[in-house]
Design an enzyme around this catalytic site. Structure first.
Site, PDB file in Angstrom:
ATOM      1  N   TYR A 143       9.856  60.183  40.137  1.00  0.00           N
ATOM      2  CA  TYR A 143       8.688  59.423  40.589  1.00  0.00           C
ATOM      3  C   TYR A 143       8.805  57.933  40.257  1.00  0.00           C
ATOM      4  CZ  TYR A 143       6.329  63.906  41.335  1.00  0.00           C
ATOM      5  OH  TYR A 143       5.991  65.160  41.763  1.00  0.00           O
ATOM      6  N   LYS A 194      17.383  71.893  36.933  1.00  0.00           N
ATOM      7  CA  LYS A 194      18.309  72.441  37.930  1.00  0.00           C
ATOM      8  C   LYS A 194      19.716  71.975  37.555  1.00  0.00           C
ATOM      9  CE  LYS A 194      17.559  74.100  41.627  1.00  0.00           C
ATOM     10  NZ  LYS A 194      17.787  75.514  42.048  1.00  0.00           N
ATOM     11  N   ASP A 226      13.667  76.939  39.746  1.00  0.00           N
ATOM     12  CA  ASP A 226      13.217  77.865  40.798  1.00  0.00           C
ATOM     13  C   ASP A 226      12.930  79.238  40.212  1.00  0.00           C
ATOM     14  OD1 ASP A 226      15.946  77.886  40.305  1.00  0.00           O
ATOM     15  OD2 ASP A 226      16.504  78.508  42.328  1.00  0.00           O
ATOM     16  N   ASP A 250       5.214  68.867  37.565  1.00  0.00           N
ATOM     17  CA  ASP A 250       4.086  68.690  38.480  1.00  0.00           C
ATOM     18  C   ASP A 250       3.797  70.020  39.178  1.00  0.00           C
ATOM     19  OD1 ASP A 250       2.168  67.477  39.984  1.00  0.00           O
ATOM     20  OD2 ASP A 250       3.498  66.125  41.065  1.00  0.00           O
ATOM     21  N   ASP A 254       0.869  73.285  38.062  1.00  0.00           N
ATOM     22  CA  ASP A 254      -0.155  73.736  39.012  1.00  0.00           C
ATOM     23  C   ASP A 254      -0.071  75.243  39.244  1.00  0.00           C
ATOM     24  OD1 ASP A 254      -1.209  71.255  39.260  1.00  0.00           O
ATOM     25  OD2 ASP A 254      -1.002  71.100  41.428  1.00  0.00           O
TER      26      ASP A 254
END
Ligand code: NAD
Length: 365
Positions: A143, A194, A226, A250, A254
């Site tokens: 980001y 990852k 994942d 992020d 959630d």
């Protein structure tokens, strides 16, 4: 006499101020009954600050936020300020606070209160007793990485670029927060990246493995992001602390949040370097659709204050008392509209706050 805990209260917009009134009831009860004293200042942030000061975070407010032990933040935003220039908008005030206080560690607990197990989209047996913490790196990664942007290519195509970048110091400081948290909780850290396809992920994994050696008493594992997403909805109780980067955090936070049901129940903390900068806020926004109607659930904000007691003020017993009181109230079928079910007692924002304080009183006797 013990030191007073300094706190800046920034209620903000929409339901932020309504929920914060209920936090103040809890604070008053703790001072009167447990002798926990606070040195409280209060100011505007977001749209309310724009209306008063012409900017969503005034300089003097930021200075105060840097001075105090912790900031209690409500919520910001609303349609009234939709036309305001981007840099002055309510949300810009929150982003500036996070940046200026260098809040690199975002703590999002996913705690399933037993009376609400049916509110989860997962089977009750998967979430009953769930208590996990997602720790997201908040100031680095894709980001913020450079280069970034959208460029026009000579062949008529356009190219969008963002850069995932982490340096060792960023991984180390969030890593230590993860292991310190696990020591205070259930003693397990899962680091998620990852590493199989991203060099930044490989670096993240190698550095986390080094940090893990300093904490032989904490169980440690790596998990590809994942797979971590999949495991969160398959068997969430296998986790204690999940530490991950800004992007994966992020998403994973959630996912974890929804394991427990309503937005009105979710607290969070954002922490800077030890002892420097701490901001506690509910995960939800200013909910303009229900603001001013006494419909807001104040529990997320009250639980955020409980996190401040635990992580900034070192008042873990008071934090436990608040969480137990929330559980007690829910067990008595007392509900705000967002978590209401047939046959239960529907209460207003203010009544919910009062019930929680009453339960604190009852549990203390
Ligand atoms: P929101 O979280 O404000 O509301 C989403 C939905 O959940 C609404 O239907 C709302 O009524 C409900 N809800 C949220 N909190 C609740 C609570 N405590 N009790 C009962 N119901 C609750 O998200 P949104 O509608 O997307 O955004 C509204 C405004 O809030 C926007 O201006 C947005 O930019 C801002 N926002 C601010 C923050 C923040 O201050 N940290 C976070 C998210 C959104």
């Amino acid at each position: 006499m013990s030191k007073k805990h300094s706190m800046l209260i920034l209620p903000g917009d929409g339901i932020g101020p309504e929920a914060m009134v209920e936090v103040k009831k809890v604070v008053a009860w703790l001072t009167a009954n447990k002798g926990i004293e606070f040195d409280i200042s209060e100011d505007e942030v977001g749209g309310a600050a724009y209306d008063k000061y012409g900017t969503s975070l005034a300089d003097h407010t930021l200075e105060k936020a840097k001075e105090v032990d912790a900031v209690m933040f409500g919520a910001v935003g609303g349609p009234k300020w939709d036309g305001v220039e981007y840099s002055l908008r309510p949300e810009a005030g929150l982003l500036k606070l996070r940046k200026e206080l260098n809040l690199f560690a975002n703590l999002r607990p996913a705690l399933c209160f037993e009376p609400l197990v049916d509110a989860s989209s997962l089977k009750p047996e998967l979430v009953s007793g769930l208590d996990i913490m997602i720790l997201r790196e908040l100031t680095g990664g894709v980001y913020f990485g450079e280069p970034r942007g959208i460029e026009e290519l000579t062949n008529g195509q356009r190219r969008g670029v963002n850069t995932q970048v982490y340096e060792t110091y960023e991984i180390h400081r969030i890593g230590h927060v993860a292991f310190d948290l696990a020591r205070k909780r259930n003693g397990k850290v899962t680091s998620s990246e990852k590493a199989n396809v991203m060099e930044s992920g490989l670096l993240w994994r190698e550095e986390m493995e080094l940090i893990a050696k300093d904490y032989p008493d904490v169980e440690y594992e790596n998990m590809l992001a994942d797979n971590c997403g999949m495991q969160l909805v398959r068997a969430p109780k296998q986790f204690d602390v999940i530490v991950t980067d800004n992007l994966f955090g992020d998403m994973l936070s959630d996912v974890a949040a929804m394991l427990t049901g309503s937005l009105g129940m979710l607290p969070s903390a954002s922490l800077g370097e030890k002892g420097k900068g701490a901001l506690y806020e509910p995960v939800h926004g200013s909910a303009p659709d229900i603001a001013g109607q006494g419909k807001a659930n104040p529990i997320a904000t009250i639980l955020s204050f409980a996190m401040a007691l635990r992580y900034t003020y070192d008042e873990g017993d008071a934090a436990d008392l608040i969480e137990n009181a929330v559980n007690e109230v829910l067990a008595n079928d007392i509900r705000t509209a967002d978590i209401n079910q047939p046959g239960m007692t529907l209460v207003s924002t203010s009544e919910m706050g009062s019930h929680i304080v009453d339960a604190m009183e009852k549990l203390s006797n």
